[in-house]
Scaffold this motif. Structure first.
Motif, PDB file in Angstrom:
ATOM      1  N   ILE A  97       0.992  -1.212  -0.091  1.00 43.73           N
ATOM      2  CA  ILE A  97       0.165  -0.033   0.096  1.00 43.73           C
ATOM      3  C   ILE A  97       0.801   1.276  -0.077  1.00 43.73           C
ATOM      4  O   ILE A  97       1.668   1.368   0.762  1.00 43.73           O
ATOM      5  N   THR A  98       0.690   2.114  -0.858  1.00 44.48           N
ATOM      6  CA  THR A  98       1.516   3.460  -0.717  1.00 44.48           C
ATOM      7  C   THR A  98       0.338   4.440  -0.944  1.00 44.48           C
ATOM      8  O   THR A  98      -0.464   4.405  -1.536  1.00 44.48           O
ATOM      9  N   GLU A  99       0.806   5.709  -0.363  1.00 43.04           N
ATOM     10  CA  GLU A  99      -0.103   6.847  -0.292  1.00 43.04           C
ATOM     11  C   GLU A  99       0.698   8.048  -0.648  1.00 43.04           C
ATOM     12  O   GLU A  99       1.882   8.131  -0.292  1.00 43.04           O
ATOM     13  N   SER A 100      -0.124   8.831  -1.567  1.00 41.67           N
ATOM     14  CA  SER A 100       0.586  10.132  -1.931  1.00 41.67           C
ATOM     15  C   SER A 100      -0.696  11.042  -1.802  1.00 41.67           C
ATOM     16  O   SER A 100      -1.654  10.649  -1.692  1.00 41.67           O
ATOM     17  N   PHE A 101      -0.269  12.351  -1.908  1.00 41.27           N
ATOM     18  CA  PHE A 101      -1.191  13.407  -2.034  1.00 41.27           C
ATOM     19  C   PHE A 101      -0.860  14.636  -2.859  1.00 41.27           C
ATOM     20  O   PHE A 101       0.447  14.605  -3.444  1.00 41.27           O
ATOM     21  N   GLU A 102      -2.002  15.323  -3.353  1.00 39.94           N
ATOM     22  CA  GLU A 102      -1.625  16.476  -3.997  1.00 39.94           C
ATOM     23  C   GLU A 102      -2.494  17.407  -3.634  1.00 39.94           C
ATOM     24  O   GLU A 102      -3.878  17.043  -3.266  1.00 39.94           O
ATOM     25  N   LEU A 103      -2.287  18.647  -3.341  1.00 37.82           N
ATOM     26  CA  LEU A 103      -3.023  19.799  -3.083  1.00 37.82           C
ATOM     27  C   LEU A 103      -3.488  20.657  -4.141  1.00 37.82           C
ATOM     28  O   LEU A 103      -2.849  20.950  -5.254  1.00 37.82           O
ATOM     29  N   ASN A 104      -5.067  20.796  -3.924  1.00 41.19           N
ATOM     30  CA  ASN A 104      -5.627  21.461  -4.998  1.00 41.19           C
ATOM     31  C   ASN A 104      -6.335  22.745  -4.376  1.00 41.19           C
ATOM     32  O   ASN A 104      -6.881  22.813  -3.325  1.00 41.19           O
TER      33      ASN A 104
END
Length: 133
Positions: free
Chosen positions: A119-126
């Motif tokens: 399981i990998t998690e990443s994020f981007e901000l909008n």
């Protein structure tokens, strides 16, 4: 939970309603969809709660998943990549990183499968308010 066989798979009744599961998508949710949904939504629910507790202002969270499957071993799910798109303004990336680490430790679904599924998690901000400027 108790599952009952039907013509195209199985079904159960839960508090929210009837859940149909089938290997054929036109007759119900496919088992892998439920597994991926469980991991994604468990994580998303925890992230939402933690961001609120950390008083990080946000308007929305969207979760995109990418699933890696192995067709040589029963089409086994080997990886789930979760991309969280967090909308709002003035969101600190460092605080989101911390929130995701806490999320991973508290999500029962990730804790249940992490030894067999990567399981990998990443994020981007909008920042929608900047798009309108």
């Amino acid at each position: 939970m108790k599952f009952y066989m039907n013509e195209h798979g199985f079904q159960t009744n839960v508090g929210f309603g009837e859940l149909k599961v089938s290997s054929q998508e036109e007759y119900g949710f496919r088992p892998y969809q439920l597994l991926v949904s469980s991991v994604a939504v468990c994580s998303g629910g925890w992230l939402r709660s933690i961001l609120k507790k950390m008083r990080i202002p946000f308007d929305d969270i969207t979760i995109s998943t990418t699933v890696g499957r192995n067709p040589e071993i029963a089409n086994r799910i080997e990886s789930i990549d979760l991309l969280f798109t967090i909308s709002g303004k003035d969101i600190s990336p460092k605080k989101v990183e911390k929130a995701l680490a806490i999320t991973r430790k508290n999500c029962a679904m990730i804790q249940s499968v992490q030894d067999s599924i990567k399981i990998t998690e990443s994020f981007e901000l909008n920042y929608p308010h900047l798009a309108n400027a």
